[in-house]
Design a protein around this motif. Structure first.
Motif, short mmCIF file in Angstrom:
data_model
loop_
_atom_site.label_atom_id
_atom_site.label_comp_id
_atom_site.label_asym_id
_atom_site.label_seq_id
_atom_site.Cartn_x
_atom_site.Cartn_y
_atom_site.Cartn_z
N ASP A 19 3.86 31.58 66.85
CA ASP A 19 4.47 31.97 65.58
C ASP A 19 3.55 33.02 64.95
O ASP A 19 2.49 32.68 64.41
CB ASP A 19 4.61 30.75 64.66
CG ASP A 19 5.26 31.13 63.34
OD1 ASP A 19 5.43 32.33 63.08
OD2 ASP A 19 5.59 30.20 62.56
N LYS A 72 3.47 34.48 62.32
CA LYS A 72 3.15 34.29 60.89
C LYS A 72 1.97 33.34 60.70
O LYS A 72 1.44 33.19 59.60
CB LYS A 72 4.37 33.72 60.15
CG LYS A 72 5.57 34.64 60.13
CD LYS A 72 6.64 34.06 59.24
CE LYS A 72 7.89 34.90 59.25
NZ LYS A 72 8.60 34.88 60.55
N LYS A 73 1.59 32.66 61.79
CA LYS A 73 0.54 31.65 61.66
C LYS A 73 -0.76 32.00 62.39
O LYS A 73 -1.66 31.17 62.44
CB LYS A 73 1.07 30.31 62.18
CG LYS A 73 2.16 29.73 61.28
CD LYS A 73 2.55 28.35 61.73
CE LYS A 73 3.27 27.60 60.62
NZ LYS A 73 3.59 26.23 61.00
N ILE A 120 -3.23 40.89 62.14
CA ILE A 120 -2.05 40.13 62.58
C ILE A 120 -1.29 40.84 63.70
O ILE A 120 -1.53 42.02 63.96
CB ILE A 120 -1.07 39.90 61.40
CG1 ILE A 120 -0.73 41.24 60.73
CG2 ILE A 120 -1.62 38.90 60.39
CD1 ILE A 120 0.45 41.19 59.77
N VAL A 163 5.89 40.09 61.73
CA VAL A 163 5.77 39.87 60.29
C VAL A 163 6.59 40.93 59.54
O VAL A 163 6.57 42.11 59.93
CB VAL A 163 4.28 39.94 59.86
CG1 VAL A 163 4.13 39.87 58.35
CG2 VAL A 163 3.48 38.82 60.53
N GLU A 164 7.27 40.54 58.49
CA GLU A 164 8.08 41.48 57.71
C GLU A 164 7.24 42.69 57.28
O GLU A 164 6.11 42.52 56.80
CB GLU A 164 8.63 40.77 56.45
CG GLU A 164 9.68 41.60 55.75
CD GLU A 164 9.98 41.06 54.37
OE1 GLU A 164 9.88 39.84 54.15
OE2 GLU A 164 10.29 41.89 53.49
N GLU A 194 5.00 29.82 54.65
CA GLU A 194 5.15 29.89 56.11
C GLU A 194 3.99 30.65 56.76
O GLU A 194 3.98 30.83 57.97
CB GLU A 194 6.45 30.62 56.50
CG GLU A 194 7.70 30.18 55.75
CD GLU A 194 8.02 28.73 56.01
OE1 GLU A 194 7.78 28.28 57.14
OE2 GLU A 194 8.48 28.05 55.08
N GLY A 195 3.07 31.19 55.96
CA GLY A 195 1.97 31.99 56.49
C GLY A 195 2.11 33.44 56.05
O GLY A 195 2.30 33.72 54.87
N ALA A 196 2.05 34.37 57.03
CA ALA A 196 2.16 35.80 56.70
C ALA A 196 3.59 36.11 56.27
O ALA A 196 4.52 35.97 57.05
CB ALA A 196 1.77 36.64 57.91
N LYS A 197 3.73 36.53 55.03
CA LYS A 197 5.07 36.76 54.48
C LYS A 197 5.45 38.23 54.58
O LYS A 197 6.55 38.57 54.97
CB LYS A 197 5.05 36.33 53.00
CG LYS A 197 6.39 36.10 52.41
CD LYS A 197 6.21 35.43 51.04
CE LYS A 197 7.47 35.54 50.22
NZ LYS A 197 7.21 35.23 48.82
N LYS A 198 4.53 39.09 54.23
CA LYS A 198 4.85 40.52 54.24
C LYS A 198 3.59 41.37 54.46
O LYS A 198 2.58 41.16 53.79
CB LYS A 198 5.49 40.90 52.90
CG LYS A 198 6.07 42.26 52.93
CD LYS A 198 6.97 42.54 51.78
CE LYS A 198 7.52 43.91 52.07
NZ LYS A 198 7.83 44.75 51.11
#
Ligand code: LMR
Length: 353
Positions: free
Chosen positions: A165, A167-168, A282, A287-288, A311-315
Motif C-alpha cells: 500500500d 500510502k503506508k 514515497i 499517492v494523489e 490512511e497515511g499519505a493523502k496528497k
C-alpha cells in the motif's frame, strides 16, 4: 489499545562498517556496543510519547536489556524486547500499527550511503518480509540507508507478497528538513529554527538532497554569497557527523529526533488530526498528486511535502515546479543520481545477487 508502535532497531552485522557480518563479533562485544549506541535514543523518545501504548523492540542482541531499562519509565507505553530466537520477529511485529526501521550498519568517514547497500539491502529486505507476514497493514517508516534504494526494496518485497500500500510506506528524510531548519536559522539569526518551514526534496544522499530555500515559510533571507555553502551543508550534513565521530558511526541522536518527529506525525494523522504535512520519500504513482511529480522528475520515488491522513499519505504537494533556476540546476543532478539508486533497489529484489 491505542497505537502500538514497533521499533525495529539496528540489525547490523559488522560494526566496523566493512565486509560481511562476522559471527565472532558477537563474542568480541563490538556488535553489542554499536547496537546499544544506535538503538537507544529513538527507543527512549518513542517510550516517552504519550500517544504510544505498546513499544516492541526487535534486534539480534540487547533488546531485552534495553526494554527492561525503558520499562521503568513512568509513561503509558508497555515495552517489550525480542531477539530472533523463539519467534522473536513474529512476536515483535504481530499487531503493530507502525514499524520504524533504522536497521543496518552506519557509514565510516569516506563512505557514501550507497556503500552500505551490500549489507543493509538484505537486512531491510528480511525485515520487510517479516512485516508482510506478521503486520501487513502497518505503516512502515524506513530510516536504514541508503534510503534512496531501501524504500524501493521494501516496496518490491511488499508487492511480491501482495500487500503493498503506497500510502503506508515512507522513507524518513526528515533529518534533511531538520538540518535545513537549523542551518538556515544559524545564517538568518532566527531564534527558533523549527519555526521556518523549508521543503527539502528529492532523495536522502548528497546531491539527491535538494533544499528549496526559495519556498521557505516564512521567507528566509539568505544572502546570495551564503547560498552555495548552505546548500552544500544540507546536502552533506550527514558527512559532517560521520567525520566528527571519527569512525564511531553516523548520526544517531539527530536521526532519532527526526525519526521520532515523523513517527509522531503519522500517529497523529492516523488518530484524525488534520492539516499535517511532512516531507517524506514515497512511491509517487500510488499517492494523489504523485503522478504529475513522477512525470516531471522522471523518478517514481521522490521526497516531497506530503499531507498525511488516517490512511497515511493523502496528497503529494508538487513543489518541484516552484523551484527557481538555481534549484532547477540542483534538481537535474538529483534526478540523475536518484534514478540509479531506485533502479538498484528494484533490481536487488527482482534479480537477487
Ligand atoms: C544522516 O543523514 O545523518 C544519516 O543518513 C546517516 C548518514 O550516513 O549520513
Amino acid at each position: 489499545r491505542q497505537q502500538p508502535a514497533i521499533y525495529a532497531p539496528p540489525v547490523q552485522g559488522d560494526p566496523s562498517g566493512y565486509g560481511q557480518p562476522q559471527p565472532q563479533m558477537f563474542d568480541q562485544g563490538l556488535y553489542g556496543a554499536y547496537a546499544l549506541q544506535s538503538q537507544q535514543p529513538l527507543s527512549l523518545l518513542l517510550k516517552i510519547c504519550p500517544l504510544i501504548d505498546e513499544l516492541s523492540l526487535y534486534d539480534v542482541v540487547n533488546t531485552p536489556g534495553v526494554a527492561m531499562d525503558l520499562s521503568h519509565i513512568s509513561t503509558p507505553a508497555k515495552v517489550t524486547g525480542f531477539l530472533p530466537k523463539d519467534d522473536g520477529m513474529k512476536n515483535a511485529f504481530t499487531g503493530a500499527d507502525v514499524v520504524v526501521i533504522p536497521a543496518g550498519i552506519p557509514r565510516k568517514p569516506g563512505m557514501t550511503r550507497d556503500d552500505l547497500f551490500k549489507i543493509n539491502a538484505g537486512i531491510v529486505r528480511d525485515l520487510i518480509k517479516g512485516v508482510a507476514e506478521h503486520c501487513p497493514k502497518a505503516f512502515v517508516l524506513i530510516i536504514s540507508n541508503p534510503v534512496n534504494s531501501t524504500v524501493p526494496i521494501a516496496a518490491e518485497v511488499l508487492k511480491g507478497a501482495g500487500v503493498f500500500d503506497p500510502k503506508k510506506l515512507f522513507g524518513v528524510t526528515t533529518l534533511d528538513v531538520v538540518r535545513a531548519e537549523t542551518f538556515v536559522a544559524a545564517v538568518t539569526g532566527a531564534k527558533d529554527p523549527s519555526k521556518c518551514k523549508i521543503p527539502v526534496i528529492g532523495g536522502h544522499s548528497g546531491e539527491t538532497i535538494v533544499p528549496l530555500f526559495s519556498q521557505s515559510e516564512p521567507k528566509a533571507d539568505i544572502p546570495e554569497d551564503k547560498l552555495n555553502d548552505l546548500t552544500y551543508r544540507v546536502q552533506f550534513g550527514g558527512d559532517e557527523v560521520v567525520k566528527a565521530k571519527e569512525g564511531a558511526g553516523s548520526a544517531t541522536l539527530s536521526m532519532a529526533f527526526a525519526g521520532y518527529r515523523f513517527a509522531e506525525k503519522i500517529i497523529k494523522a492516523v488518530n484524525g488530526e488534520s492539516g499535517i504535512v511532512e516531507t517524506t520519500y514515497i512511491y509517487l504513482p500510488g499517492v494523489e498528486g504523485g503522478d504529475e511529480i513522477a512525470k516531471e522528475t522522471g523518478c517514481d520515488y521522490f521526497s516531497v511535502p506530503v499531507e498525511l491522513g488516517p490512511e497515511g499519505a493523502k496528497k503529494a504537494h508538487n513543489v518541484v515546479s516552484l523551484a527557481n533556476d538555481y534549484e532547477k540546476k540542483l534538481l537535474e543532478a538529483c534526478y540523475k543520481g536518484l534514478k540509479g539508486n531506485i533502479e538498484k533497489g528494484i533490481e536487488f529484489v527482482k534479480n537477487p545477487p
